[in-house]
Design a protein around this motif. Sequence first.
Motif, PDB file in Angstrom:
ATOM      1  N   ASP A   1      32.027  48.750  28.665  1.00 33.71           N
ATOM      2  CA  ASP A   1      32.963  48.783  27.545  1.00 33.71           C
ATOM      3  C   ASP A   1      34.148  47.853  27.781  1.00 33.71           C
ATOM      4  N   VAL A   2      34.366  47.466  29.048  1.00 35.75           N
ATOM      5  CA  VAL A   2      35.453  46.547  29.393  1.00 35.75           C
ATOM      6  C   VAL A   2      34.859  45.144  29.504  1.00 35.75           C
ATOM      7  N   LYS A   3      35.151  44.277  28.551  1.00 36.18           N
ATOM      8  CA  LYS A   3      34.519  42.960  28.484  1.00 36.18           C
ATOM      9  C   LYS A   3      34.810  42.113  29.711  1.00 36.18           C
ATOM     10  N   SER A   4      36.004  42.293  30.307  1.00 33.41           N
ATOM     11  CA  SER A   4      36.359  41.474  31.471  1.00 33.41           C
ATOM     12  C   SER A   4      35.478  41.777  32.680  1.00 33.41           C
ATOM     13  N   GLU A   5      34.749  42.901  32.674  1.00 34.26           N
ATOM     14  CA  GLU A   5      33.886  43.252  33.798  1.00 34.26           C
ATOM     15  C   GLU A   5      32.505  42.614  33.691  1.00 34.26           C
TER      16      GLU A   5
END
Length: 353
Positions: free
Chosen positions: A243-247
């Motif tokens: 859900d965290v795009k930066s990951e």
Amino acid sequence: NLRQVAIDNQLAGRVALGDTVHELLLGLDLSRVKAHAQRWIGAEPTLDLLAPVYGQAFALPATAQLDSRVAQYQSGIYLQDQVRFGERWLATLGGRWDRARTTTDNRLNGQRQAQRDQAFSGRAALSYGFASGLVPYASYATSFLPLIGTNTATGAAFEPTRGKQFELGLKYQPPGSDSLYTAALFDLRKTNAATTDGLTGFTRQVGETRSRGLELEAKTSPARRWNLVFNYTYNDVEVTRSDVKSELGRRPALVPRHIASVWSDYRFDGALAGFGVGAGLRYVGKTYGDAANQIAVGGRTLLDLALYYELPHWRFALNVSNALDKRYLSTCASSACYWGAERSALLSARYSF
């Protein structure tokens, strides 16, 4: 605080049916875990790293960030059949059924969460042994693992992790030799893997991680009474759903890309018969301390030593880990770094019936 009781009983037997030989394994395992976790986080005085002033007074935080009790009961039954057929074929089929019940009490808000999980997992493998000692194989396996803990940001109990793995490999044992050489390519995908956010300190679950790589291993005896073992793993792990795009596309925290080890063992004879010595090196490559891969932690190489003495039924051993007492960082996060294990010695005595 954590208490765990586990028992695993197995029944094994061999059955010949026509031209096939079946090695059967039936097992039942039970596990009970009870855990109580508490955490406080608070501010502290400023510390000038160039001119540190130690011993400053600070107030312990009075408000807990986390206070939970967890109880988990798990039972699993499994069956495996290893079938030899033809002249050189070997097939392995296995299945397992798990049931788990987990209760989580949030002592901060008085809420209780109860969840029941059940799943089937299995494995299948096929190999063929050539007369030259070469054995190619292929395997597929699935997994199911209930987790203990809660998402510290939302308070929701963790969902079980599930995985599936494909593997292709070669094993080689020269005829008339005790040496064994193996190489394997693997692709493993795991859902609901738990991770700690290095910036917030919250533990949560990632949608999916993928691990692809190569494993090499060699076990050989260069001379009589001298054994040598070498291992190397290349592990390319990345987050494929989150859900965290930066990951996305990042490497999970604490997972090195390169791991290698070598261990040498020598047993004496003559006047020193029964004595043996061992030495080895362990290498762990660079890791990251956060999910966004902003905090890098360098790799390390550690030396281990062993001294043992064997008698009929008895084995006495002294094992020393990190023999040079090397100082290294095991991991770092946004607010802290943690030293790796110092030199440790373990003295053991073992009796075999």
